[in-house]
Design a protein around this motif. Structure first.
Motif, PDB file in Angstrom:
ATOM      1  N   TYR A  46      -6.941 -28.595 -31.711  1.00 20.60           N
ATOM      2  CA  TYR A  46      -8.231 -28.400 -31.183  1.00 20.60           C
ATOM      3  C   TYR A  46      -8.010 -28.872 -29.353  1.00 20.60           C
ATOM      4  O   TYR A  46      -7.940 -28.498 -28.987  1.00 20.60           O
ATOM      5  N   LEU A  49      -5.887 -27.891 -26.647  1.00 22.23           N
ATOM      6  CA  LEU A  49      -7.093 -26.406 -26.120  1.00 22.23           C
ATOM      7  C   LEU A  49      -7.256 -26.454 -24.483  1.00 22.23           C
ATOM      8  O   LEU A  49      -6.757 -26.461 -24.081  1.00 22.23           O
ATOM      9  N   THR A 346     -13.624 -12.527 -34.289  1.00 21.91           N
ATOM     10  CA  THR A 346     -13.194 -13.531 -32.923  1.00 21.91           C
ATOM     11  C   THR A 346     -14.728 -12.898 -31.554  1.00 21.91           C
ATOM     12  O   THR A 346     -14.966 -11.696 -32.510  1.00 21.91           O
ATOM     13  N   SER A 348     -16.186 -12.529 -26.969  1.00 20.89           N
ATOM     14  CA  SER A 348     -15.583 -13.545 -25.849  1.00 20.89           C
ATOM     15  C   SER A 348     -16.400 -12.431 -25.146  1.00 20.89           C
ATOM     16  O   SER A 348     -17.049 -11.688 -25.086  1.00 20.89           O
ATOM     17  N   TYR A 355     -14.826 -17.671 -31.912  1.00 25.38           N
ATOM     18  CA  TYR A 355     -13.449 -17.375 -33.779  1.00 25.38           C
ATOM     19  C   TYR A 355     -14.003 -18.161 -34.747  1.00 25.38           C
ATOM     20  O   TYR A 355     -14.933 -19.455 -35.204  1.00 25.38           O
ATOM     21  N   MET A 368     -15.051 -22.070 -34.595  1.00 23.97           N
ATOM     22  CA  MET A 368     -14.704 -22.585 -32.856  1.00 23.97           C
ATOM     23  C   MET A 368     -15.672 -21.985 -32.037  1.00 23.97           C
ATOM     24  O   MET A 368     -15.597 -20.671 -31.204  1.00 23.97           O
ATOM     25  N   ARG A 379      -6.151 -19.295 -30.195  1.00 29.07           N
ATOM     26  CA  ARG A 379      -7.480 -19.772 -30.936  1.00 29.07           C
ATOM     27  C   ARG A 379      -7.090 -19.641 -32.190  1.00 29.07           C
ATOM     28  O   ARG A 379      -7.292 -20.642 -33.360  1.00 29.07           O
TER      29      ARG A 379
END
Length: 395
Positions: A46, A49, A346, A348, A355, A368, A379
């Motif tokens: 992670y 990212l 997922t 957004s 996620y 996450m 992800r």
């Protein structure tokens, strides 16, 4: 254990000790080597990212065998320099649909609705429309016949929404084609709230979230918790939060923390500890209703046989699955998976990405939450690496 920079662990059994912003504490309940290994996998998966996608901050929570940990990176607010904590509120986008599905499944467990019911039973203004000839099951699994991903831009209020859905016509028979749709799930949630005789947001905040043991989860964040609410960051890097929209609460309106979300995952891994109607509701969201390629569509959750490769998990979350119509094969009767299964979703908004995935047979799960909409392939790749580590035997 080696230090992991400003990698923070907020603790819940898997890693145990005082909250620290600089390094991991001693492990409890698992061999120290296993704890260090999982921490290092999370770090390796992670932390890149943040740089690769200019992510200000994120939180990752994991659970295994009933023991959980929260790992935090970066900032909830760049201007205010607030660090992400276990209780930072993130917009979880379409992961909200799993909560909406749970509320609807609770209404079914209480005998207030059946998924076979027509929506017009609970939303009288739909009576006589094409949408009153489908079922709540069709709305809840995106198989009502082609409702779009979003309402048209001209639909900005309740009256315009009702006019739009009353005149809408299907492009395929109900149950035969899956088209991922916020209006579909939004109407499903609205019908569930009507069946329960309450306001959707109030039912979520006053009934469902407390029943699941969630202390910091909201549809509308109260003034007392605004200091916990992260700023999201869009494509231009400016701070942003989600705009209100028609049926937004049902489709993408939840704000939650990593600490709360991992409790929600644990409730899905072990629903037996919940009160009976809510236990039945959580179990009800694990039922499969239609096969869509390699994936089975449940209520909110999307189901895949486990174990599975990264490539298969990526394919099940590809743009084509989210943005294009897919043939759907109804499962008759609907049924729970018979083998090891990964449940995932997922989510957004313009400034946030989320996620969630868990495998009941392995008693593992992951959350996450990020304050930028990290590309979904990234992800999935990070989550797959951590899930593999969680599923592995201790060294």
């Amino acid at each position: 254990m080696r230090k992991l920079g400003f990698f923070a662990l907020a603790l819940g059994g898997l890693f145990c000790g005082p909250l620290s912003g600089s390094g991991p504490a001693a492990a409890e309940g698992l061999a120290e080597g296993a704890s260090a290994r999982i921490a290092e996998v999370v770090e390796r998966a992670y932390r890149p990212l943040l740089k690769d996608y200019d992510v200000p901050g994120l939180a990752v929570a994991v659970t295994r065998n009933g023991q959980s940990a929260v790992f935090t990176f970066g900032l909830a607010d760049r201007e205010g320099r607030r660090p992400v904590t276990r209780d930072t509120l993130f917009e979880i986008g379409s992961v909200s649909k799993t909560f909406t599905a749970t509320l609807a499944a609770e209404a079914q467990a209480l005998g207030r609705l059946s998924l076979a019911d027509a929506p017009g039973r609970f939303l009288p203004w739909l009576r006589g429309s094409a949408l009153d000839r489908v079922s709540l099951r069709d709305l809840g699994t995106y198989t009502a016949g082609g409702l779009p991903l979003q309402f048209p831009d001209a639909v900005t209020d309740e009256a315009a929404m009702r006019a739009y859905v009353r005149q809408w016509q299907p492009s395929a028979p109900a149950g035969t084609r899956r088209v991922y749709s916020n209006p579909s799930l939004g109407l499903f949630g609205a019908a569930a709230a009507a069946a329960l005789g309450g306001d959707f947001s109030e039912l979520m905040q006053d009934r469902l979230f407390p029943g699941l043991g969630l202390a910091h989860s909201f549809i509308r964040v109260p003034a007392s918790d605004m200091a916990r609410y992260a700023w999201g960051y869009g494509k231009e890097g400016r701070p942003i939060r989600v705009n209100r929209g028609v049926l937004d609460a049902q489709a993408y309106g939840v704000k939650s923390s990593a600490a709360d979300m991992i409790r929600f995952v644990e409730a899905n891994l072990d629903p037996g500890r919940l009160d009976p109607p809510l236990r039945q509701a959580v179990e009800g969201t694990h039922i499969g209703y239609s096969r869509v390629g390699a994936m089975v569509q449940g209520l909110g959750w999307e189901l895949l046989p486990y174990p599975l490769s990264l490539e298969r998990l990526q394919a099940a979350n590809a743009d084509a699955v989210r943005f294009e119509a897919q043939p759907a094969e109804p499962l008759d009767p609907p049924r729970a998976p018979t083998g090891a299964t990964l449940f995932n979703k997922t989510g957004s908004t313009n400034g946030f990405g989320a996620y969630v995935a868990f495998v009941p047979e392995k008693r593992i799960g992951l959350v996450m939450l990020a304050n930028r909409a990290v590309p979904i392939p990234a992800r999935i790749a990070a989550a797959h690496a951590v899930l593999e580590a969680l599923a592995a035997k201790d060294p």
